[in-house]
Design an enzyme around this catalytic site. Structure first.
Site, PDB file in Angstrom:
ATOM      1  N   TRP A 186      -2.103   5.549  -9.018  1.00  0.00           N
ATOM      2  CA  TRP A 186      -1.410   6.725  -8.776  1.00  0.00           C
ATOM      3  C   TRP A 186      -0.018   6.526  -8.586  1.00  0.00           C
ATOM      4  O   TRP A 186       0.856   7.392  -8.846  1.00  0.00           O
ATOM      5  CB  TRP A 186      -2.179   7.719  -7.953  1.00  0.00           C
ATOM      6  CG  TRP A 186      -2.117   7.368  -6.509  1.00  0.00           C
ATOM      7  CD1 TRP A 186      -1.989   6.439  -5.940  1.00  0.00           C
ATOM      8  CD2 TRP A 186      -1.543   8.512  -5.619  1.00  0.00           C
ATOM      9  NE1 TRP A 186      -1.812   6.473  -4.504  1.00  0.00           N
ATOM     10  CE2 TRP A 186      -1.583   7.691  -4.389  1.00  0.00           C
ATOM     11  CE3 TRP A 186      -1.253   9.851  -5.619  1.00  0.00           C
ATOM     12  CZ2 TRP A 186      -1.258   8.308  -3.225  1.00  0.00           C
ATOM     13  CZ3 TRP A 186      -1.170  10.396  -4.467  1.00  0.00           C
ATOM     14  CH2 TRP A 186      -0.960   9.834  -3.181  1.00  0.00           C
ATOM     15  N   ASP A 187       0.377   5.268  -8.112  1.00  0.00           N
ATOM     16  CA  ASP A 187       1.867   5.136  -7.695  1.00  0.00           C
ATOM     17  C   ASP A 187       2.670   5.534  -9.071  1.00  0.00           C
ATOM     18  O   ASP A 187       3.799   5.859  -9.032  1.00  0.00           O
ATOM     19  CB  ASP A 187       1.946   3.638  -7.513  1.00  0.00           C
ATOM     20  CG  ASP A 187       1.122   3.097  -6.386  1.00  0.00           C
ATOM     21  OD1 ASP A 187       0.048   3.604  -6.252  1.00  0.00           O
ATOM     22  OD2 ASP A 187       1.356   2.119  -5.659  1.00  0.00           O
ATOM     23  N   GLU A 198      -6.374   6.192   2.893  1.00  0.00           N
ATOM     24  CA  GLU A 198      -7.422   5.099   2.736  1.00  0.00           C
ATOM     25  C   GLU A 198      -7.956   4.864   4.164  1.00  0.00           C
ATOM     26  O   GLU A 198      -8.894   3.992   4.028  1.00  0.00           O
ATOM     27  CB  GLU A 198      -6.899   4.057   1.961  1.00  0.00           C
ATOM     28  CG  GLU A 198      -6.522   4.269   0.598  1.00  0.00           C
ATOM     29  CD  GLU A 198      -6.152   3.108  -0.468  1.00  0.00           C
ATOM     30  OE1 GLU A 198      -5.970   2.156   0.075  1.00  0.00           O
ATOM     31  OE2 GLU A 198      -6.184   3.445  -1.671  1.00  0.00           O
ATOM     32  N   LYS A 238      -3.450   6.182   7.405  1.00  0.00           N
ATOM     33  CA  LYS A 238      -2.677   5.092   6.852  1.00  0.00           C
ATOM     34  C   LYS A 238      -1.269   5.618   6.183  1.00  0.00           C
ATOM     35  O   LYS A 238      -0.463   4.989   6.294  1.00  0.00           O
ATOM     36  CB  LYS A 238      -3.273   4.704   5.371  1.00  0.00           C
ATOM     37  CG  LYS A 238      -2.881   3.375   4.875  1.00  0.00           C
ATOM     38  CD  LYS A 238      -3.873   2.864   3.824  1.00  0.00           C
ATOM     39  CE  LYS A 238      -3.296   1.663   3.096  1.00  0.00           C
ATOM     40  NZ  LYS A 238      -4.011   1.166   2.311  1.00  0.00           N
ATOM     41  N   GLN A 239      -1.341   6.967   5.404  1.00  0.00           N
ATOM     42  CA  GLN A 239      -0.087   7.465   4.832  1.00  0.00           C
ATOM     43  C   GLN A 239      -0.283   9.088   4.386  1.00  0.00           C
ATOM     44  O   GLN A 239      -1.198   9.654   4.959  1.00  0.00           O
ATOM     45  CB  GLN A 239      -0.126   6.669   3.488  1.00  0.00           C
ATOM     46  CG  GLN A 239      -1.536   6.944   2.503  1.00  0.00           C
ATOM     47  CD  GLN A 239      -1.798   6.172   1.361  1.00  0.00           C
ATOM     48  OE1 GLN A 239      -2.468   5.213   1.406  1.00  0.00           O
ATOM     49  NE2 GLN A 239      -1.150   6.260   0.258  1.00  0.00           N
TER      50      GLN A 239
HETATM   51  C1  BGC Z   1      -2.364   2.607  -0.722  1.00  0.00           C
HETATM   52  C2  BGC Z   1      -2.537   3.295  -2.497  1.00  0.00           C
HETATM   53  C3  BGC Z   1      -1.715   2.705  -3.474  1.00  0.00           C
HETATM   54  C4  BGC Z   1      -1.813   1.307  -3.373  1.00  0.00           C
HETATM   55  C5  BGC Z   1      -0.998   0.537  -4.618  1.00  0.00           C
HETATM   56  C6  BGC Z   1      -2.496   1.202  -0.934  1.00  0.00           C
HETATM   57  O1  BGC Z   1      -2.413   0.511   0.071  1.00  0.00           O
HETATM   58  O2  BGC Z   1      -3.075   3.234   0.144  1.00  0.00           O
HETATM   59  O3  BGC Z   1      -2.253   4.762  -2.103  1.00  0.00           O
HETATM   60  O4  BGC Z   1      -1.978   3.436  -4.557  1.00  0.00           O
HETATM   61  O5  BGC Z   1      -1.785   0.611  -2.155  1.00  0.00           O
HETATM   62  O6  BGC Z   1       0.316   0.648  -4.037  1.00  0.00           O
END
Ligand code: BGC
Length: 779
Positions: free
Chosen positions: A354-355, A497, A610-611
């Site tokens: 999704w980035d 995540e 995490k984010q």
């Molecule tokens: C993140 C995801 C991201 C992926 C690729 C993961 O560490 O939690 O949101 O899409 O990295 O960048």
């Protein structure tokens, strides 16, 4: 150590420089200084090899699967960058002798990598070195390298070995058959290799050309062909003060090349590659570089961004982001996507997430819409894999893979990840099974592009189908909860995540709801506007139950609401979980340090993120949430967020801009910018952070300039950081190119047409033709 002051005054804010070589931290410069052109990416490993260096050459879209226990990845093609130098019989290495005036610079303006220094050999002989390298933006298949060497005090005997080396692998996984090696006319090297499973042919052709003091020169030559390797060893004497110049030119082709007619026929492709190399030979490094430089000059005139800030780093960081978004994006071929590390390292195997749609695409939507369209067409082609995934999981419609490679592959997320500190086993990666928000993120991106570009043709050809089929997926995915009398989405991973198998992740539920509403709206619109197209889509996608089912389900989907404190629960159980003081982990430069103390299962039971998760929702579906609610949730969730994903800081910065905390927004922008460019020596070892780079652009344009597309209108609400005096950037809006120029007092917008432009500035509708000047003080 990186210096951001500019190698020369002319290159200030256009370049950054490594001022001393550290063999223990090679990954940083290899990634952040990597070169590319969307077709291929070349990691910037030094010509002379050191332990710990990683040489990577990736060609976009050439995925191969090592075996059935691994997932497909971009294979590391043969290396062409290594050059071994023996000076008077001793190997040249910066780990021996002394080095003075060392500089390795990436010039973002011209996309050229340079390295220079004076090396004193252990025998006490000083030699001046200068290396240059580019991956052409003019000829997508060309790599150019140049070396200049001048012995300063005494003459030297030099043995220079260079060639094509296919002994590399992807961390041990070898993706190529041995292949065929050939040297034509004692000059042109050619390697032909085929990937083991996907059967993609690679053809690499290379030549060397020598000059002494500007005159062509042919040194004594020994040719060597070994297993997976062929080399030219040249021997020569250089007198003190003489300058040796080596030009190495390389052509890279594969059977996936869409721009080369011969690509389907290996014999023809080989001939084509050789011919292209010979053509390049006559132009030489300088001539070829000039064409490349001009191509980049055009790019920078298209993306003309300016920032006047007390911190000169800010503009450099924005240009760095734009540079990398340019070198990683396959604008030439819609069958390819953008890897989470671009083409700069093995990390994430070249897969797209999704980035692309949420972090990188907005840059292209507003700066070069045709590229945004190509990227979305990649997702259109990916419907095949998405339908396959839905079917495999017992759903209908299109369920997009969490990680994608070749569009028809379907899900390619690896299943096993990092070590679990408690069990000592590898942790299972659940994202490929249950991180499902990606499907709605892609529908959102289609809508975003359509609303900002007005590209009806895209919608007719691709967009409606994507939105309908993703809605079909959600309708089949929703679970009825009889007791609560509502639809739910259970057992998922949201953007955060660190929370697995959660029920009703708010982000996922709201985005699925958005996806369903979008489908309903477009279905109704098409019924009036283009019933034939609707009919075609209905029969192709089997939409008999479609709109009615979407409506019923959208009306009854559970959308978590704020509690008494104004907090929306990230999922059903987050707010009941144990809290943990994150101070010791938040102050670490390295991410993921929490996992040295806890396993993922333990972290799953804590209020630790995490984010950005729910905060991401406030950004994407901004006008569904009040500003006070955003602040309250920010204050609740941010202290619980480790920012262990590079996607996190930029979202937090934009939100801080939204609730007018300029100081915080700027601090977070800097932290996002420092993920790759900052002092951390190992943060970029596996490659640059593509999403974060898109995020940097969004911090500036969506955050500080306050640009937002809301309900199809372009809103502008600048909140420049105190340190900034001026910000200027281009922005496409419904096919018209606007240039924004914002100072603290005034905003000026100029359009490249005389058509009437309508914007919403500080909440007030305004129309203008040609140019609009606006005194910000009078608001
Ligand atoms: C993140 C995801 C991201 C992926 C690729 C993961 O560490 O939690 O949101 O899409 O990295 O960048």
């Amino acid at each position: 150590m990186l210096s951001y002051n500019g190698q020369t005054p002319e290159l200030e804010q256009w370049s950054f420089t490594e001022t001393s070589f550290n063999p223990l931290a090679q990954g940083k410069c290899e990634s952040v200084m990597s070169l590319g052109n969307g077709y291929m990416g070349l990691r910037s490993a030094t010509e002379e090899a050191y332990i710990g260096g990683t040489r990577n050459l990736f060609v976009n879209g050439t995925f191969n699967r090592f075996d059935e226990l691994e997932v497909t990845e971009l294979p590391n093609a043969a290396d062409v960058t290594q050059i071994e130098l023996l000076v008077d019989g001793r190997r040249f290495s910066l780990e021996t002798g002394d080095t003075a005036d060392y500089e390795r610079t990436l010039n973002l303006r011209d996309a050229e990598l340079t390295r220079s220094f004076v090396w004193r050999s252990p025998d006490g002989k000083r030699i001046r070195f200068e290396f240059r390298r580019f991956v052409s933006k003019d000829d997508l298949h060309l790599i150019g390298m140049k070396l200049r060497m001048t012995p300063l005090d005494e003459g030297i005997t030099l043995r220079l070995t260079s060639g094509i080396n296919a002994q590399a692998a992807n961390s041990g996984s070898q993706h190529f058959h041995e292949g065929e090696k050939r040297i034509f006319d004692k000059k042109y090297l050619q390697l032909v290799q085929t990937t083991t499973e996907s059967k993609v042919d690679f053809v690499l052709s290379a030549l060397h050309r020598f000059l002494i003091d500007g005159h062509p020169f042919e040194p004594a030559l020994q040719m060597e062909i070994e297993r997976r390797k062929m080399e030219m060893a040249y021997r020569m004497e250089l007198k003190a003060g003489q300058t040796l110049e080596l030009h190495k030119l390389v052509q890279v082709h594969t059977s996936r090349d869409a721009d080369v007619e011969a690509a389907g026929d290996l014999e023809k492709l080989r001939a084509h590659s050789l011919e292209a190399l010979k053509k390049a030979e006559s132009a030489g490094y300088d001539g070829l570089f000039e064409r490349h430089r001009q191509a980049w000059a055009e790019i920078w005139s298209r993306y003309r961004v300016e920032i006047e800030s007390a911190h000169r780093f800010d503009l450099l960081a924005l240009r760095f982001a734009i540079y990398h978004m340019t070198v990683m994006t396959p604008v030439h071929d819609r069958r390819m996507g953008i890897g989470a590390k671009g083409l700069s390292g093995e990390g994430y195997k070249g897969h797209s997430f999704w980035d692309t749609e949420i972090f990188i695409l907005p840059f292209f939507i507003y700066s070069e819409p045709s590229v945004a369209r190509t990227l979305l067409e990649y997702r259109y082609l990916g419907l095949e894999g998405a339908r396959k995934k839905a079917e495999e999981n017992g759903f209908r419609g299109a369920m997009y893979p969490w990680e994608v490679a070749w569009p028809s592959d379907g899900e390619v997320t690896p299943v096993w990840g990092a070590v679990d500190v408690v069990t000592g086993k590898q942790t299972k990666i659940w994202s490929g099974f249950i991180e499902q928000h990606i499907t709605a993120d892609i529908a959102y991106a289609v809508w975003h592009y359509y609303k900002a570009s007005g590209d009806q043709r895209f919608m007719d050809d691709y967009g409606y189908e994507m939105i309908f089929d993703t809605a079909v997926f959600w309708a089949s995915r929703l679970e009825w909860n009889e007791e609560a009398s509502r639809y739910e989405i259970n057992g998922v991973i949201g953007p955060d995540e660190y929370k697995e198998h959660v029920d009703n992740n708010a982000f996922t539920n709201y985005m699925a709801h958005f996806n369903l509403l979008l489908a309903i709206q477009y279905y109704d619109e098409l019924k009036d506007r283009d019933p034939q197209l609707l009919e075609r889509l209905e029969s192709k996608l089997g939409l008999e139950r479609g709109p009615q089912e979407w409506r019923e389900k959208a009306d009854a989907i559970y959308l978590p609401q704020p509690d008494g404190r104004g907090i929306i629960a990230q999922d059903d159980t987050y707010l009941q979980k144990q809290e943990l003081d994150l101070t010791p982990y938040k102050s670490q430069a390295k991410v993921g340090t929490l996992f040295q103390d806890y396993s993922l299962d333990q972290v799953n039971e804590m209020q630790v993120s995490k984010q950005a998760d729910i905060l991401m929702l406030f950004y994407l579906l901004e006008n569904r949430f009040a500003p006070e609610l955003k602040r309250a949730n920010y204050d609740y969730y941010e202290p619980k967020t480790l920012h262990d994903s590079s996607l996190s800081f930029s979202t937090h910065s934009i939100l801080a801009s939204d609730f007018d905390d300029k100081k915080l927004a700027y601090e977070l922008f800097r932290r996002a910018a420092e993920i790759d460019l900052g002092p951390h020596e190992h943060s970029s070892d596996a490659g640059i952070h593509a999403a974060s780079l898109g995020g940097i652009w969004q911090c500036v344009v969506m955050g500080f300039a306050g640009i937002r597309m809301l309900d199809g209108a372009l809103h502008v609400h600048p909140k420049m950081p105190d340190a900034w005096e001026r910000l200027s950037f281009p922005l496409f809006w419904k096919g018209t190119k606007l240039q924004f120029n914002v100072t603290k007092e005034r905003m000026e917008i100029s359009a490249d047409t005389q058509e009437e432009i309508e914007l919403v500035i500080y909440g007030k509708k305004m129309s203008f033709q040609g140019r609009l000047q606006f005194e910000l003080m009078h608001i």
